[in-house]
Design a protein around this motif. Sequence first.
Motif, PDB file in Angstrom:
ATOM      1  N   VAL A  56      42.337  38.771  44.793  1.00 60.26           N
ATOM      2  CA  VAL A  56      40.844  39.037  45.498  1.00 60.26           C
ATOM      3  C   VAL A  56      40.354  40.248  45.313  1.00 60.26           C
ATOM      4  O   VAL A  56      41.115  41.239  46.024  1.00 60.26           O
ATOM      5  CB  VAL A  56      40.609  38.206  46.712  1.00 60.26           C
ATOM      6  CG1 VAL A  56      39.229  38.403  47.132  1.00 60.26           C
ATOM      7  CG2 VAL A  56      41.118  36.907  46.560  1.00 60.26           C
ATOM      8  N   ASN A  57      39.547  40.743  44.458  1.00 62.46           N
ATOM      9  CA  ASN A  57      38.845  41.887  44.402  1.00 62.46           C
ATOM     10  C   ASN A  57      37.591  42.125  45.352  1.00 62.46           C
ATOM     11  O   ASN A  57      36.700  41.087  45.038  1.00 62.46           O
ATOM     12  CB  ASN A  57      38.690  42.501  43.038  1.00 62.46           C
ATOM     13  CG  ASN A  57      37.717  43.621  42.921  1.00 62.46           C
ATOM     14  OD1 ASN A  57      36.807  43.820  43.231  1.00 62.46           O
ATOM     15  ND2 ASN A  57      38.572  44.794  42.518  1.00 62.46           N
ATOM     16  N   VAL A  98      30.794  41.591  47.303  1.00 60.62           N
ATOM     17  CA  VAL A  98      31.032  40.638  46.153  1.00 60.62           C
ATOM     18  C   VAL A  98      32.647  40.532  46.159  1.00 60.62           C
ATOM     19  O   VAL A  98      33.442  41.614  46.001  1.00 60.62           O
ATOM     20  CB  VAL A  98      30.741  41.574  44.938  1.00 60.62           C
ATOM     21  CG1 VAL A  98      30.917  40.661  43.706  1.00 60.62           C
ATOM     22  CG2 VAL A  98      29.198  41.926  45.111  1.00 60.62           C
ATOM     23  N   ARG A  99      32.978  39.557  46.045  1.00 62.71           N
ATOM     24  CA  ARG A  99      34.476  39.181  46.239  1.00 62.71           C
ATOM     25  C   ARG A  99      34.706  38.428  44.694  1.00 62.71           C
ATOM     26  O   ARG A  99      34.200  37.234  44.456  1.00 62.71           O
ATOM     27  CB  ARG A  99      34.837  38.362  47.495  1.00 62.71           C
ATOM     28  CG  ARG A  99      34.826  39.200  48.678  1.00 62.71           C
ATOM     29  CD  ARG A  99      35.726  38.572  50.004  1.00 62.71           C
ATOM     30  NE  ARG A  99      34.933  37.079  49.960  1.00 62.71           N
ATOM     31  CZ  ARG A  99      35.750  36.386  51.077  1.00 62.71           C
ATOM     32  NH1 ARG A  99      36.612  36.863  51.676  1.00 62.71           N
ATOM     33  NH2 ARG A  99      35.058  35.334  51.281  1.00 62.71           N
ATOM     34  N   LEU A 140      37.545  36.463  42.523  1.00 62.63           N
ATOM     35  CA  LEU A 140      39.078  35.745  42.276  1.00 62.63           C
ATOM     36  C   LEU A 140      39.434  36.051  40.655  1.00 62.63           C
ATOM     37  O   LEU A 140      38.755  35.762  39.812  1.00 62.63           O
ATOM     38  CB  LEU A 140      38.996  34.293  42.591  1.00 62.63           C
ATOM     39  CG  LEU A 140      40.480  33.498  42.310  1.00 62.63           C
ATOM     40  CD1 LEU A 140      41.346  34.141  43.668  1.00 62.63           C
ATOM     41  CD2 LEU A 140      40.036  32.136  42.564  1.00 62.63           C
ATOM     42  N   CYS A 141      40.619  36.829  40.835  1.00 67.24           N
ATOM     43  CA  CYS A 141      40.932  37.379  39.427  1.00 67.24           C
ATOM     44  C   CYS A 141      42.441  36.503  39.229  1.00 67.24           C
ATOM     45  O   CYS A 141      43.213  36.536  40.305  1.00 67.24           O
ATOM     46  CB  CYS A 141      41.478  38.791  39.400  1.00 67.24           C
ATOM     47  SG  CYS A 141      39.864  39.593  39.734  1.00 67.24           S
ATOM     48  N   PHE A 142      42.740  36.424  37.965  1.00 65.33           N
ATOM     49  CA  PHE A 142      44.172  35.729  37.751  1.00 65.33           C
ATOM     50  C   PHE A 142      44.572  36.541  36.305  1.00 65.33           C
ATOM     51  O   PHE A 142      44.071  36.428  35.332  1.00 65.33           O
ATOM     52  CB  PHE A 142      44.143  34.113  37.373  1.00 65.33           C
ATOM     53  CG  PHE A 142      45.409  33.679  36.843  1.00 65.33           C
ATOM     54  CD1 PHE A 142      46.609  33.461  38.094  1.00 65.33           C
ATOM     55  CD2 PHE A 142      45.749  33.300  35.590  1.00 65.33           C
ATOM     56  CE1 PHE A 142      47.550  32.916  37.700  1.00 65.33           C
ATOM     57  CE2 PHE A 142      47.058  32.807  35.353  1.00 65.33           C
ATOM     58  CZ  PHE A 142      48.158  32.864  36.401  1.00 65.33           C
ATOM     59  N   GLY A 143      45.760  37.001  36.571  1.00 61.39           N
ATOM     60  CA  GLY A 143      46.349  37.595  35.522  1.00 61.39           C
ATOM     61  C   GLY A 143      47.516  38.621  35.750  1.00 61.39           C
ATOM     62  O   GLY A 143      47.913  38.861  36.809  1.00 61.39           O
ATOM     63  N   ASN A 192      39.956  40.012  34.333  1.00 59.01           N
ATOM     64  CA  ASN A 192      40.692  38.666  34.457  1.00 59.01           C
ATOM     65  C   ASN A 192      40.187  37.988  35.618  1.00 59.01           C
ATOM     66  O   ASN A 192      40.455  37.186  36.082  1.00 59.01           O
ATOM     67  CB  ASN A 192      42.162  38.848  34.833  1.00 59.01           C
ATOM     68  CG  ASN A 192      42.985  39.341  33.719  1.00 59.01           C
ATOM     69  OD1 ASN A 192      42.757  39.144  32.486  1.00 59.01           O
ATOM     70  ND2 ASN A 192      43.774  40.433  33.950  1.00 59.01           N
ATOM     71  N   ALA A 193      38.758  38.321  35.628  1.00 57.74           N
ATOM     72  CA  ALA A 193      37.939  37.384  36.747  1.00 57.74           C
ATOM     73  C   ALA A 193      37.666  36.106  36.393  1.00 57.74           C
ATOM     74  O   ALA A 193      37.471  35.731  35.286  1.00 57.74           O
ATOM     75  CB  ALA A 193      36.403  38.236  36.743  1.00 57.74           C
TER      76      ALA A 193
END
Length: 314
Positions: free
Chosen positions: A53-54, A308-309, A311-314, A69-70
Amino acid sequence: MALKLRRGVNADRTGITPAQGEPIYTTDTKKLYIGDGTTAGGVEVGGGGTLTVNTQDFTSSGTWTKPANALWVEVTMCGAGVAGQPGTTTGAGNGGGAGRVAAKTFLAADLPSTVSITCGAARAYSVSHGTSHDSAFGTYLYAAGGGKNGDSIGNSSSDSIIAHLTADASSKCFGTGGGEETNAVVDGCVGPAFGPGGGGYGGWDGYSQAAGGAGGKASSGQYQAGPSPATGGGGTGGASGTTGVAGTAGGYDTVTGFGNGGGGGGEGTAGAGGAGGAAVRGGGGGGGGKGTTAGGAGGAGGAGFVRVRTLCFG
């Protein structure tokens, strides 16, 4: 009815490129893949990729840049708060209103690589509401600035999942008693769900007490049906004295990021009233205390705030 994902054998999976955030399940190898919009067959869950989570917090206007990778983007925001009303030699000042709130979740693929962020400018108590007090996430979402008694302000974005909690008719994000003098209540109102708090009322023994009211606490999620003396939790109200003691600054909630209300200034029994405490991140400023020689100044309201949050995957 069971939720069914897109599925098939692994040999067929590699022939497609799933959309960003789209899950795929292989019935023969029994594995789950998440699409990133560019990788054929998607990225295997548990196959080297991780979910992160950014979080980007904006306390002034700027630019949000979409992380790599958002998958999903959650935006929460509030408009600017209002300064507390100055006290006079005949009465204390109202607490300033907190900014309205808005929130929405977006599919990352539907957003551009950058989005402009607007944090509304803090509003003086004597200034009429204008769009300069509103916060915005590009053209996708906005939250109106706070108000005070007598204002007529538009709601935040109609498609916000919590906009219905901040409608003008029932908003509890104003200062004391909805922005009006209220004999039995001197603390600022707690914020609406996930919203900032209103400023505390200035001290005056002609109403409830000579000490200033506490600032309202930013809400961590529970919607407050109405103000009560228990809603304090922001800035501390100033004590009464020959010269009234100033209320303290509100600070902000470390979980939601939204601001607390500033405390009200205490009554000056033989001198000036205490100043209201300042607010940040959409909170309302504390009202100035009543004084014998001069009323206390109202505390400044907090500028708008945007979180602003992603969720990223990578």
